[in-house]
Motif scaffolding. Sequence first.
Motif, PDB file in Angstrom:
ATOM      1  N   VAL A 415      13.901  48.899  45.634  1.00 50.11           N
ATOM      2  CA  VAL A 415      14.113  48.287  44.316  1.00 50.11           C
ATOM      3  C   VAL A 415      15.366  48.862  43.655  1.00 50.11           C
ATOM      4  N   ILE A 416      15.534  50.184  43.762  1.00 55.80           N
ATOM      5  CA  ILE A 416      16.727  50.832  43.195  1.00 55.80           C
ATOM      6  C   ILE A 416      17.992  50.294  43.858  1.00 55.80           C
ATOM      7  N   LEU A 417      17.951  50.145  45.186  1.00 58.07           N
ATOM      8  CA  LEU A 417      19.126  49.640  45.918  1.00 58.07           C
ATOM      9  C   LEU A 417      19.450  48.212  45.503  1.00 58.07           C
ATOM     10  N   ILE A 418      18.404  47.391  45.318  1.00 58.01           N
ATOM     11  CA  ILE A 418      18.633  46.002  44.895  1.00 58.01           C
ATOM     12  C   ILE A 418      19.281  45.964  43.514  1.00 58.01           C
ATOM     13  N   LYS A 419      18.762  46.781  42.594  1.00 53.18           N
ATOM     14  CA  LYS A 419      19.338  46.793  41.247  1.00 53.18           C
ATOM     15  C   LYS A 419      20.742  47.387  41.255  1.00 53.18           C
ATOM     16  N   SER A 420      20.962  48.362  42.125  1.00 56.74           N
ATOM     17  CA  SER A 420      22.304  48.931  42.247  1.00 56.74           C
ATOM     18  C   SER A 420      23.273  47.882  42.779  1.00 56.74           C
ATOM     19  N   TYR A 421      22.804  47.081  43.717  1.00 57.36           N
ATOM     20  CA  TYR A 421      23.617  45.991  44.283  1.00 57.36           C
ATOM     21  C   TYR A 421      23.992  44.987  43.198  1.00 57.36           C
ATOM     22  N   GLN A 422      23.011  44.704  42.314  1.00 59.78           N
ATOM     23  CA  GLN A 422      23.226  43.682  41.285  1.00 59.78           C
ATOM     24  C   GLN A 422      24.063  44.189  40.120  1.00 59.78           C
ATOM     25  N   ASN A 423      24.009  45.474  39.853  1.00 57.68           N
ATOM     26  CA  ASN A 423      24.607  46.005  38.621  1.00 57.68           C
ATOM     27  C   ASN A 423      25.893  46.790  38.856  1.00 57.68           C
ATOM     28  N   SER A 424      26.554  46.556  39.981  1.00 60.15           N
ATOM     29  CA  SER A 424      27.751  47.344  40.286  1.00 60.15           C
ATOM     30  C   SER A 424      28.957  46.895  39.455  1.00 60.15           C
ATOM     31  N   HIS A 425      28.934  45.646  38.980  1.00 59.29           N
ATOM     32  CA  HIS A 425      30.115  45.118  38.298  1.00 59.29           C
ATOM     33  C   HIS A 425      29.726  43.927  37.426  1.00 59.29           C
ATOM     34  N   PHE A 426      30.669  43.521  36.608  1.00 54.70           N
ATOM     35  CA  PHE A 426      30.489  42.343  35.762  1.00 54.70           C
ATOM     36  C   PHE A 426      31.772  41.529  35.815  1.00 54.70           C
ATOM     37  N   LEU A 427      31.654  40.256  36.215  1.00 59.49           N
ATOM     38  CA  LEU A 427      32.834  39.404  36.361  1.00 59.49           C
ATOM     39  C   LEU A 427      32.710  38.202  35.422  1.00 59.49           C
ATOM     40  N   HIS A 428      33.767  37.935  34.646  1.00 64.88           N
ATOM     41  CA  HIS A 428      33.747  36.745  33.816  1.00 64.88           C
ATOM     42  C   HIS A 428      35.165  36.184  33.685  1.00 64.88           C
ATOM     43  N   ILE A 429      35.222  34.892  33.371  1.00 64.75           N
ATOM     44  CA  ILE A 429      36.505  34.200  33.209  1.00 64.75           C
ATOM     45  C   ILE A 429      36.959  34.350  31.763  1.00 64.75           C
ATOM     46  N   GLU A 430      38.168  34.883  31.584  1.00 63.62           N
ATOM     47  CA  GLU A 430      38.698  35.078  30.231  1.00 63.62           C
ATOM     48  C   GLU A 430      39.460  33.851  29.734  1.00 63.62           C
ATOM     49  N   ASP A 431      40.190  33.197  30.659  1.00 63.19           N
ATOM     50  CA  ASP A 431      41.076  32.115  30.189  1.00 63.19           C
ATOM     51  C   ASP A 431      41.430  31.231  31.382  1.00 63.19           C
ATOM     52  N   ARG A 432      41.631  29.924  31.127  1.00 63.73           N
ATOM     53  CA  ARG A 432      42.052  29.004  32.177  1.00 63.73           C
ATOM     54  C   ARG A 432      43.335  28.272  31.776  1.00 63.73           C
ATOM     55  N   SER A 433      44.072  28.785  30.829  1.00 57.00           N
ATOM     56  CA  SER A 433      45.280  28.112  30.343  1.00 57.00           C
ATOM     57  C   SER A 433      46.413  28.264  31.343  1.00 57.00           C
ATOM     58  N   ASN A 434      47.411  27.439  31.190  1.00 56.83           N
ATOM     59  CA  ASN A 434      48.620  27.462  32.028  1.00 56.83           C
ATOM     60  C   ASN A 434      48.321  27.254  33.514  1.00 56.83           C
ATOM     61  N   GLY A 435      47.200  26.617  33.803  1.00 51.84           N
ATOM     62  CA  GLY A 435      46.893  26.279  35.192  1.00 51.84           C
ATOM     63  C   GLY A 435      46.426  27.436  36.046  1.00 51.84           C
ATOM     64  N   ARG A 436      46.332  28.619  35.479  1.00 47.83           N
ATOM     65  CA  ARG A 436      45.884  29.777  36.268  1.00 47.83           C
ATOM     66  C   ARG A 436      44.606  30.364  35.664  1.00 47.83           C
ATOM     67  N   HIS A 437      43.670  30.731  36.548  1.00 50.21           N
ATOM     68  CA  HIS A 437      42.462  31.386  36.085  1.00 50.21           C
ATOM     69  C   HIS A 437      42.781  32.842  35.716  1.00 50.21           C
ATOM     70  N   LYS A 438      42.227  33.297  34.607  1.00 56.14           N
ATOM     71  CA  LYS A 438      42.313  34.706  34.250  1.00 56.14           C
ATOM     72  C   LYS A 438      40.895  35.282  34.263  1.00 56.14           C
ATOM     73  N   LEU A 439      40.680  36.204  35.166  1.00 60.18           N
ATOM     74  CA  LEU A 439      39.350  36.777  35.326  1.00 60.18           C
ATOM     75  C   LEU A 439      39.387  38.281  35.083  1.00 60.18           C
ATOM     76  N   LYS A 440      38.218  38.800  34.668  1.00 57.29           N
ATOM     77  CA  LYS A 440      38.113  40.239  34.460  1.00 57.29           C
ATOM     78  C   LYS A 440      36.868  40.766  35.166  1.00 57.29           C
ATOM     79  N   MET A 441      37.053  41.768  36.022  1.00 62.36           N
ATOM     80  CA  MET A 441      35.931  42.416  36.706  1.00 62.36           C
ATOM     81  C   MET A 441      35.825  43.849  36.174  1.00 62.36           C
ATOM     82  N   THR A 442      34.691  44.141  35.553  1.00 62.76           N
ATOM     83  CA  THR A 442      34.441  45.487  35.013  1.00 62.76           C
ATOM     84  C   THR A 442      33.490  46.221  35.945  1.00 62.76           C
ATOM     85  N   LEU A 443      33.929  47.367  36.466  1.00 63.38           N
ATOM     86  CA  LEU A 443      33.099  48.137  37.392  1.00 63.38           C
ATOM     87  C   LEU A 443      32.153  49.057  36.630  1.00 63.38           C
TER      88      LEU A 443
END
Length: 526
Positions: A415-443
């Motif tokens: 269970v700890i390993l599964i939660k560790s697998y799920q909670n290693s990072h957070f990824l979200h899209i900040e912006d899609r302007s100018n035809g390019r995706h801007k993403l941020k991954m927080t470790l």
Amino acid sequence: MFKYLKNDLPASVVVFFVALPLCLGIALASGAPLFSGLIAGIVGGIFVGSLSGSHIGVSGPAAGLAAIVLTAIATLGSFENFLLAVVLGGVIQLLFGVLKAGIIGYYFPSSVIKGMLTGIGIIIILKQIPHFFGYDATPEGDFSFIQMDGENTFTEILQSLKYISPGATLVAVIGLGILILWDRVLTKKAKIFKLIQGPLVAVIVGIVFYVLTQNNSLWGISSDHLVSVPVPGDIDSFLGQFSFPNFGAILNTEIWITAFTIALVASLETLLCVEATDKLDPEKRVTPTNRELLAQGTGNIISGMIGGLPITQVIVRSSANIQSGGRTKLSAIIHGFFLLISVLLIPRLLNMIPLSVLAAILFIVGYKLAKPALFKQMYALGWKQFVPFTVTVLGIIFTDLLVGIGLGLGVGIVVILIKSYQNSHFLHIEDRSNGRHKLKMTLAEEVTFFNKGAILKELDAIPENSYLKLDIRNTRYLDNDIVEILEDFSEKAKSRHIDIIIVSERGEVENPDSYIEFFKLWPKSA
């Protein structure tokens, strides 16, 4: 210590009645002399109780060691050789205490400890059902799923229904009624009912019933359904029940292997019991675990020196102590003196106690450990608590105590390993302007090789022609495996027109030439 004598004395009586048949039953299940179980109970109560830092824990012979003892006595050649292994096991436990090994007990999840208590409660009830009906083919100390007589826990219950003893069952029902009435009604009516415990009244009623019906063919209780304490004829025969270790076999390798096995299993059972009893303690006092190992080691040395079985802190007796209102270690010590005095002075009276009445007492102990409401409570906490709890309970019921705990711990780690697998990072899209995706991954604060799969999956899913901000401002440990993933991804990123910006506490770095070299300086670079 005598401040709570009014609480500890009645509790010690209950613990005495719980401990007496278990001491004898565990000795029988271990293939050892019956008196050796009583010695272990007396030493566990008086000596370990005095030395221990536990306020409500009770020590004595443990069912979890019965299989080890049974095998050891057969392979070591004599009971005296086995006693030497018990003494040496106690010495090893002292070494564990000196080396501060008691901290191991704190690394078991709460869900597993609660599962252990619940599983033991259910096992107590299941194992006492045959005794309740007067069927005693298996010793009371045989707590494993596969029993000594070849039956298992459930087939033994079915078997007992074919051989119901009317007298034993009737006195058990009466005893159970007395216990419930005492617990639910009478103790709330007057203080006298708190001082005189229901189990004592139930036992007295059981003795009276046996005496009055012993010549009755229908309601009489057979001698094999009574407590069976050895009755010495004189002082010489009493002293003859003691055995002493054979120190001449101290160089025997098998004895040392057995000694280490006893020390390891007894220490683990003790630490688990300490953790469990501390959770049951209404005052939430914390037992010093290293001192407990020293106390248990001393107890095993004394027990082995005079012919007793190995000792651990035992959850059945400890929980009976807590449920009966025990407040300090005095209750454990007094119960040890009760065992000693009763064996010396009233063994014949003890041998009039029906086992079915003691089964009724253990029913109450088991129910309080395994209340149905606890399952609902654990389910409400979510699957991360409920699954290890359930696996531990089922493991204890269908195997034995240590295997069940091991299974629960294994599931808890998954269970700890599964939660560790799920909670290693957070990824979200900040912006899609100018035809390019801007993403941020927080470790996360700690990212290890367990998180490789999750992070690699996210990186591979990033679309072409994107900006990726990799935020490591909160990260304090980054495994080299993750650094290598980032290094490999940087090559793919070039061909996919993905720009990578590392955000640290000192600013931003865009498309570093080498991630390995960058993180060699990290966290200095941050």
